[in-house]
Scaffold this motif. Structure first.
Motif, PDB file in Angstrom:
ATOM      1  N   ILE A 168      30.826  16.119  46.177  1.00  0.00           N
ATOM      2  CA  ILE A 168      31.945  15.223  45.872  1.00  0.00           C
ATOM      3  C   ILE A 168      33.047  16.054  45.225  1.00  0.00           C
ATOM      4  CG2 ILE A 168      32.686  13.105  44.740  1.00  0.00           C
ATOM      5  CD1 ILE A 168      30.420  12.650  46.716  1.00  0.00           C
ATOM      6  N   PRO A 169      34.134  16.340  45.920  1.00  0.00           N
ATOM      7  CA  PRO A 169      35.200  17.173  45.347  1.00  0.00           C
ATOM      8  C   PRO A 169      36.162  16.411  44.443  1.00  0.00           C
ATOM      9  CG  PRO A 169      35.721  16.665  47.631  1.00  0.00           C
ATOM     10  CD  PRO A 169      34.372  16.045  47.350  1.00  0.00           C
ATOM     11  N   GLU A 170      35.610  15.499  43.621  1.00  0.00           N
ATOM     12  CA  GLU A 170      36.416  14.844  42.594  1.00  0.00           C
ATOM     13  C   GLU A 170      36.787  15.882  41.529  1.00  0.00           C
ATOM     14  OE1 GLU A 170      37.595  11.806  41.838  1.00  0.00           O
ATOM     15  OE2 GLU A 170      36.508  10.308  43.020  1.00  0.00           O
ATOM     16  N   PRO A 171      37.761  15.573  40.663  1.00  0.00           N
ATOM     17  CA  PRO A 171      38.182  16.541  39.647  1.00  0.00           C
ATOM     18  C   PRO A 171      37.075  16.849  38.641  1.00  0.00           C
ATOM     19  CG  PRO A 171      39.184  14.398  39.261  1.00  0.00           C
ATOM     20  CD  PRO A 171      38.548  14.332  40.615  1.00  0.00           C
ATOM     21  N   ALA A 172      37.183  18.020  38.038  1.00  0.00           N
ATOM     22  CA  ALA A 172      36.211  18.461  37.042  1.00  0.00           C
ATOM     23  C   ALA A 172      36.420  17.727  35.723  1.00  0.00           C
ATOM     24  CB  ALA A 172      36.341  19.966  36.826  1.00  0.00           C
ATOM     25  N   GLY A 173      35.489  17.957  34.805  1.00  0.00           N
ATOM     26  CA  GLY A 173      35.621  17.400  33.468  1.00  0.00           C
ATOM     27  C   GLY A 173      36.586  18.208  32.622  1.00  0.00           C
ATOM     28  N   ALA A 174      36.667  17.878  31.355  1.00  0.00           N
ATOM     29  CA  ALA A 174      37.582  18.562  30.441  1.00  0.00           C
ATOM     30  C   ALA A 174      37.310  20.064  30.433  1.00  0.00           C
ATOM     31  CB  ALA A 174      37.422  17.990  29.038  1.00  0.00           C
ATOM     32  N   GLY A 175      38.387  20.841  30.540  1.00  0.00           N
ATOM     33  CA  GLY A 175      38.253  22.284  30.523  1.00  0.00           C
ATOM     34  C   GLY A 175      37.654  22.866  31.787  1.00  0.00           C
ATOM     35  N   GLY A 176      37.592  22.074  32.854  1.00  0.00           N
ATOM     36  CA  GLY A 176      37.012  22.554  34.101  1.00  0.00           C
ATOM     37  C   GLY A 176      35.510  22.433  34.168  1.00  0.00           C
ATOM     38  N   ALA A 177      34.895  21.666  33.269  1.00  0.00           N
ATOM     39  CA  ALA A 177      33.441  21.546  33.226  1.00  0.00           C
ATOM     40  C   ALA A 177      32.912  20.803  34.448  1.00  0.00           C
ATOM     41  CB  ALA A 177      33.021  20.791  31.961  1.00  0.00           C
ATOM     42  N   CYS A 178      31.725  21.209  34.875  1.00  0.00           N
ATOM     43  CA  CYS A 178      31.045  20.511  35.967  1.00  0.00           C
ATOM     44  C   CYS A 178      30.618  19.132  35.483  1.00  0.00           C
ATOM     45  CB  CYS A 178      29.834  21.324  36.423  1.00  0.00           C
ATOM     46  SG  CYS A 178      28.893  20.552  37.758  1.00  0.00           S
ATOM     47  N   VAL A 179      30.861  18.118  36.291  1.00  0.00           N
ATOM     48  CA  VAL A 179      30.496  16.747  35.926  1.00  0.00           C
ATOM     49  C   VAL A 179      29.029  16.516  36.276  1.00  0.00           C
ATOM     50  CG1 VAL A 179      30.952  14.304  36.334  1.00  0.00           C
ATOM     51  CG2 VAL A 179      32.849  15.935  36.258  1.00  0.00           C
ATOM     52  N   THR A 180      28.201  16.269  35.281  1.00  0.00           N
ATOM     53  CA  THR A 180      26.765  16.086  35.483  1.00  0.00           C
ATOM     54  C   THR A 180      26.292  14.686  35.092  1.00  0.00           C
ATOM     55  OG1 THR A 180      26.375  17.044  33.295  1.00  0.00           O
ATOM     56  CG2 THR A 180      26.263  18.539  35.188  1.00  0.00           C
ATOM     57  N   ALA A 181      27.203  13.801  34.767  1.00  0.00           N
ATOM     58  CA  ALA A 181      26.864  12.417  34.453  1.00  0.00           C
ATOM     59  C   ALA A 181      28.107  11.564  34.643  1.00  0.00           C
ATOM     60  CB  ALA A 181      26.345  12.280  33.017  1.00  0.00           C
ATOM     61  N   ARG A 182      27.904  10.287  34.868  1.00  0.00           N
ATOM     62  CA  ARG A 182      29.053   9.390  34.957  1.00  0.00           C
ATOM     63  C   ARG A 182      28.632   7.985  34.546  1.00  0.00           C
ATOM     64  NH1 ARG A 182      31.965   7.356  39.800  1.00  0.00           N
ATOM     65  NH2 ARG A 182      32.104   5.602  38.369  1.00  0.00           N
ATOM     66  N   LYS A 183      29.620   7.229  34.125  1.00  0.00           N
ATOM     67  CA  LYS A 183      29.360   5.862  33.694  1.00  0.00           C
ATOM     68  C   LYS A 183      29.078   4.951  34.888  1.00  0.00           C
ATOM     69  CE  LYS A 183      31.839   5.537  29.292  1.00  0.00           C
ATOM     70  NZ  LYS A 183      32.823   4.737  28.536  1.00  0.00           N
ATOM     71  N   GLY A 184      28.320   3.889  34.601  1.00  0.00           N
ATOM     72  CA  GLY A 184      28.171   2.832  35.570  1.00  0.00           C
ATOM     73  C   GLY A 184      29.396   1.932  35.543  1.00  0.00           C
ATOM     74  N   VAL A 185      29.659   1.281  36.670  1.00  0.00           N
ATOM     75  CA  VAL A 185      30.864   0.464  36.815  1.00  0.00           C
ATOM     76  C   VAL A 185      30.486  -0.951  37.242  1.00  0.00           C
ATOM     77  CG1 VAL A 185      33.085   0.226  37.981  1.00  0.00           C
ATOM     78  CG2 VAL A 185      32.153   2.515  37.525  1.00  0.00           C
ATOM     79  N   GLY A 186      31.065  -1.919  36.567  1.00  0.00           N
ATOM     80  CA  GLY A 186      30.923  -3.308  36.967  1.00  0.00           C
ATOM     81  C   GLY A 186      32.292  -3.912  37.242  1.00  0.00           C
ATOM     82  N   ARG A 187      32.380  -4.774  38.226  1.00  0.00           N
ATOM     83  CA  ARG A 187      33.629  -5.460  38.558  1.00  0.00           C
ATOM     84  C   ARG A 187      33.386  -6.960  38.568  1.00  0.00           C
ATOM     85  NH1 ARG A 187      37.343  -1.836  41.100  1.00  0.00           N
ATOM     86  NH2 ARG A 187      37.258   0.007  39.772  1.00  0.00           N
ATOM     87  N   PHE A 188      34.257  -7.678  37.865  1.00  0.00           N
ATOM     88  CA  PHE A 188      34.111  -9.123  37.725  1.00  0.00           C
ATOM     89  C   PHE A 188      35.466  -9.805  37.914  1.00  0.00           C
ATOM     90  CE2 PHE A 188      30.915  -6.978  35.267  1.00  0.00           C
ATOM     91  CZ  PHE A 188      29.744  -7.697  35.465  1.00  0.00           C
ATOM     92  N   VAL A 189      35.412 -11.068  38.318  1.00  0.00           N
ATOM     93  CA  VAL A 189      36.604 -11.910  38.379  1.00  0.00           C
ATOM     94  C   VAL A 189      36.333 -13.148  37.539  1.00  0.00           C
ATOM     95  CG1 VAL A 189      38.141 -13.285  39.830  1.00  0.00           C
ATOM     96  CG2 VAL A 189      37.263 -11.096  40.673  1.00  0.00           C
ATOM     97  N   MET A 190      37.232 -13.416  36.599  1.00  0.00           N
ATOM     98  CA  MET A 190      37.147 -14.622  35.776  1.00  0.00           C
ATOM     99  C   MET A 190      38.196 -15.624  36.258  1.00  0.00           C
ATOM    100  SD  MET A 190      37.791 -15.148  31.671  1.00  0.00           S
ATOM    101  CE  MET A 190      36.217 -14.423  31.189  1.00  0.00           C
ATOM    102  N   ARG A 191      37.754 -16.836  36.497  1.00  0.00           N
ATOM    103  CA  ARG A 191      38.668 -17.922  36.856  1.00  0.00           C
ATOM    104  C   ARG A 191      38.525 -19.037  35.823  1.00  0.00           C
ATOM    105  NH1 ARG A 191      36.808 -15.958  41.787  1.00  0.00           N
ATOM    106  NH2 ARG A 191      38.456 -15.302  43.204  1.00  0.00           N
ATOM    107  N   VAL A 192      39.667 -19.539  35.384  1.00  0.00           N
ATOM    108  CA  VAL A 192      39.673 -20.619  34.399  1.00  0.00           C
ATOM    109  C   VAL A 192      40.289 -21.856  35.041  1.00  0.00           C
ATOM    110  CG1 VAL A 192      40.441 -21.387  32.132  1.00  0.00           C
ATOM    111  CG2 VAL A 192      39.893 -18.969  32.513  1.00  0.00           C
ATOM    112  N   GLU A 193      39.571 -22.949  34.976  1.00  0.00           N
ATOM    113  CA  GLU A 193      40.075 -24.236  35.447  1.00  0.00           C
ATOM    114  C   GLU A 193      40.474 -25.070  34.239  1.00  0.00           C
ATOM    115  OE1 GLU A 193      36.938 -25.942  37.693  1.00  0.00           O
ATOM    116  OE2 GLU A 193      37.062 -24.484  39.325  1.00  0.00           O
ATOM    117  N   GLY A 194      41.722 -25.491  34.206  1.00  0.00           N
ATOM    118  CA  GLY A 194      42.210 -26.353  33.135  1.00  0.00           C
ATOM    119  C   GLY A 194      42.603 -27.716  33.669  1.00  0.00           C
ATOM    120  N   LYS A 195      43.525 -28.345  32.984  1.00  0.00           N
ATOM    121  CA  LYS A 195      44.023 -29.650  33.418  1.00  0.00           C
ATOM    122  C   LYS A 195      45.536 -29.630  33.323  1.00  0.00           C
ATOM    123  CE  LYS A 195      43.767 -34.625  32.484  1.00  0.00           C
ATOM    124  NZ  LYS A 195      43.249 -35.664  31.565  1.00  0.00           N
ATOM    125  N   GLY A 196      46.181 -29.741  34.475  1.00  0.00           N
ATOM    126  CA  GLY A 196      47.630 -29.701  34.512  1.00  0.00           C
ATOM    127  C   GLY A 196      48.262 -30.998  34.020  1.00  0.00           C
TER     128      GLY A 196
END
Length: 297
Positions: free
Chosen positions: A165-193
């Protein structure tokens, strides 16, 4: 080891600059495909076996370029989409400052994708044999979680000896050996007009409820544990004199640990309204698990 002539840095920068100057926001499939056309044409001329998979659901195409050879391939996966909207070049133009080139999307990840493209093209043009075949995969939707390319990435990776994966390196050019997990959500609010003047008390503002929810989401951030939440974009209401019957937002969740991802997912999906007359619905989940560094890396 086989080697190719890499070419002059001035020529590579000139070609990379053309990629950067072609703005490719994820949300514009035609723009992403224009850059994909450029890559496809050169790889085809160089002799790659090309498979182009038409885009769907509002995203661009996927491109696979294969070099000759036998055995399990080395897969190199990159994306051509960026987070930057059209017109960003006006305020953030491409420029070279000393030994660094700057411009929208150059870091994430046009430079890396171009590097992979150039390497495969050079190998093919120069007829350099490789120990394994190479599969170059260029995708259109990584910045929003790869909704239309994930299946393709997983299919090619499952058949590979390794994946680069030729994504960019870490700080100072360090090899990336870990990454965060990612979650994606959509919040919908129903009110009363209701009318904001003559019937204010009859309404229940979805925007007010969303505001409470966003503040609560921000309070869930735990930097020490690596848990972050970001809300954007947000929407709601129709006009100033109408109490908003609907509102919503998207939520980006990042975690360091799988257990935190599971806990945060349950917490987000279980959110309820604080404002009488409103209802909160949250949909989504973890899109990518964390990749933790271990002693095996």
């Amino acid at each position: 080891m086989p080697a190719t002539q890499t070419g002059r840095s001035e020529d590579l920068l000139a070609e990379l600059s053309a990629w950067v100057r072609m703005e490719t926001p994820t949300t514009d499939p035609a723009a992403v495909n224009r850059l994909l056309d450029v890559a496809e044409a050169d790889l085809t001329d160089a002799g790659a076996a090309i498979t182009r998979i038409p885009g769907r659901d509002g995203f661009g195409d996927n491109l696979i370029a294969r070099t000759p050879g036998s055995g399990k391939p080395v897969v190199v996966a990159g994306h051509l989409d960026t987070v930057w909207s059209h017109g960003t070049l006006d305020s953030m133009p491409y420029r070279v400052n000393g030994d660094r080139a700057h411009g929208p999307g150059i870091y994430d990840m046009k430079a890396g994708s171009f590097l992979a493209f150039h390497a495969v093209r050079a190998i093919l043009r120069q007829g350099v044999g490789t120990n394994r075949p190479i599969v170059l995969l260029l995708t259109p939707d990584e910045e929003v979680g790869s909704p239309t390319s994930r299946w393709l990435i997983e299919r090619e990776a499952a058949q590979a000896a390794c994946v680069l994966i030729p994504e960019p390196a870490g700080a100072g050019g360090a090899c990336v050996t870990a990454r965060k997990g990612v979650g994606r959500f959509v919040m919908r609010v129903e009110g009363k007009g209701s009318h904001a003047g003559g019937a204010f008390e009859d309404g229940a503002s979805a925007i007010v409820e969303l505001s409470h929810q966003i503040i609560d989401l921000h309070r869930m951030v735990d930097l020490d544990r690596g848990i972050t939440l970001n809300v954007a974009p947000i929407w709601g209401g129709s006009r100033p004199n109408v109490i908003a019957p609907e509102a919503g937002c998207e939520i980006d969740l990042r975690v360091n640990a799988t257990a935190d991802g599971e806990a945060m997912q349950a917490r987000l999906l279980g959110l309820t309204a604080r404002t009488p007359g409103c209802r909160v619905i949250v949909q989504g989940g973890m899109n990518r698990p964390p990749y933790a560094e271990t002693s095996d890396i």
